[in-house]
Design an enzyme around this catalytic site. Structure first.
Site, mmCIF file in Angstrom:
data_model
loop_
_atom_site.group_PDB
_atom_site.id
_atom_site.type_symbol
_atom_site.label_atom_id
_atom_site.label_comp_id
_atom_site.label_asym_id
_atom_site.label_seq_id
_atom_site.Cartn_x
_atom_site.Cartn_y
_atom_site.Cartn_z
ATOM 1 N N SER A 124 0.839 -1.200 0.000
ATOM 2 C CA SER A 124 0.000 0.000 0.000
ATOM 3 C C SER A 124 0.880 1.259 0.000
ATOM 4 O O SER A 124 1.739 1.409 -0.859
ATOM 5 C CB SER A 124 -0.952 -0.048 1.200
ATOM 6 O OG SER A 124 -1.998 0.887 1.054
ATOM 7 N N ASP A 170 -5.446 -3.232 -2.910
ATOM 8 C CA ASP A 170 -4.508 -2.948 -1.825
ATOM 9 C C ASP A 170 -3.930 -4.219 -1.185
ATOM 10 O O ASP A 170 -4.662 -5.103 -0.747
ATOM 11 C CB ASP A 170 -5.247 -2.137 -0.766
ATOM 12 C CG ASP A 170 -4.319 -1.434 0.202
ATOM 13 O OD1 ASP A 170 -3.396 -2.081 0.718
ATOM 14 O OD2 ASP A 170 -4.535 -0.239 0.464
#
Length: 335
Positions: A64, A177
């Protein structure tokens, strides 16, 4: 998810292998940069302070926001990223959003333009440091470790917060993500040859997916076995439509991601080489994920966290040197 799983994902994905680091003059040092949105500013402070204190970094693994900062560091573009962050305002943040509902409330084309300005046409293979980026594949929720190809595509996939930023089509899979499956990518760093891993954990009680997963799992655990069997077929899947193969709808992304979050709730990064040798936890617990205007505060928290962890870091490298681990890095006598 043991480290062998990541080795299987990585095998053959880039020229060479972790074995290529065997000729390294000291222990192969890796950093695992976790997810946490705006709290990722602390990653910059950690990296700057490690560099100032003479800690060499050979392998960078990011999830991320950790993927964005890690890629900028590995590419030598950290100054550019920090300069951009320092210039942020609410108006500029809003201009980066292109609203829609095709997989996420933000489509991400302007974010892609920002990534292209930051990285250009750089590829993993061009970098002087070994970089791996963790993302999550939908609908199965499998971790995907990206280590070849354009940096822009990999980072864009790893920062695609489900429901907020539209997913990325990567080959035959949809990626979101990486924090859904590997919030602190220690195993990925070890799979790429890191002998010593420094983990930087910036998670918080404010993390949205973790909070939702805890509440959902708690609610499911309170119903009767019969009701649980009925709910198994209904609650999250109720929202999942049959989107065409070339796209994923907003509800499809959110529903699948919730399934993954609920399934993995309660698991940790411990065991199977998931423990870093040194864990750094910057004091950013009070920062919300959207507070990008507090970037400077996060950077400072990262620097201070390295100072707090310095006794353990010094001890670790002294042990590596004494044991003869790949020759052993030596640290400056004065910091």
């Amino acid at each position: 998810m043991p480290v062998d799983h990541f080795k299987g994902v990585l095998r053959g994905s880039v020229p060479g292998s972790p074995a290529a680091l065997a000729l390294h003059p000291g222990p192969v040092v890796g950093v695992a940069l976790g997810g946490g949105a705006a709290r990722g500013a602390a990653h910059i402070g950690v990296l700057r302070e490690l560099q100032r204190r003479g800690i060499p970094i050979d392998v960078v693994a990011g999830t991320s926001i950790g993927a964005l900062v890690g890629a900028a560091y590995a590419a030598g573009r950290l100054d550019r990223l920090e300069g951009f962050a320092a210039s942020l305002s609410w108006r500029r943040l809003l201009r980066m959003a292109d609203p829609g509902l095709d997989g996420g409330v933000v489509q991400g084309r302007r974010i892609e333009a920002f990534l292209e300005a930051l990285f250009g046409e750089l590829r993993f293979e061009d970098l002087p440091k070994r970089l791996v980026v963790v993302a999550t594949a939908l609908p199965d929720g499998e971790p995907v470790v990206l280590s070849s190809g354009p940096l822009v595509d990999a980072v864009r996939a790893s920062i695609a917060v489900p429901g907020l930023l539209s997913p990325v089509r990567y080959g035959s899979r949809w990626l979101v993500d990486g924090g859904l499956v590997e919030l602190l990518p220690v195993r990925a760093a070890r799979a790429w040859g890191a002998e010593v891993v420094i983990g930087v954990d910036i998670r918080s009680r404010h993390d949205v997916w973790g909070r939702l997963a805890r509440r959902l799992k708690h609610a499911y655990g309170r119903v009767t076995p019969q009701a649980r069997e009925w709910r198994r077929k209904v609650p999250v899947r109720f929202f999942i439509d049959q989107a065409p193969a070339d796209r994923m709808s907003f509800w499809n992304v959110v529903g699948r991601s919730l399934e993954v979050a609920v399934r993995l709730q309660g698991t940790t990064d411990a065991g199977d080489d998931g423990h870093p040798d040194v864990l750094i936890r910057p004091a950013v617990e009070g920062m919300h994920g959207h507070q990008f205007l507090r970037w400077a505060e996060g950077v400072q928290a990262g620097r201070m966290a390295v100072e707090d962890a310095w006794p353990r870091l010094s001890e670790l490298f002294e042990e590596a040197s004494a044991s003869g681990m790949a020759g052993g890095h030596t640290l400056p006598s004065r910091i």
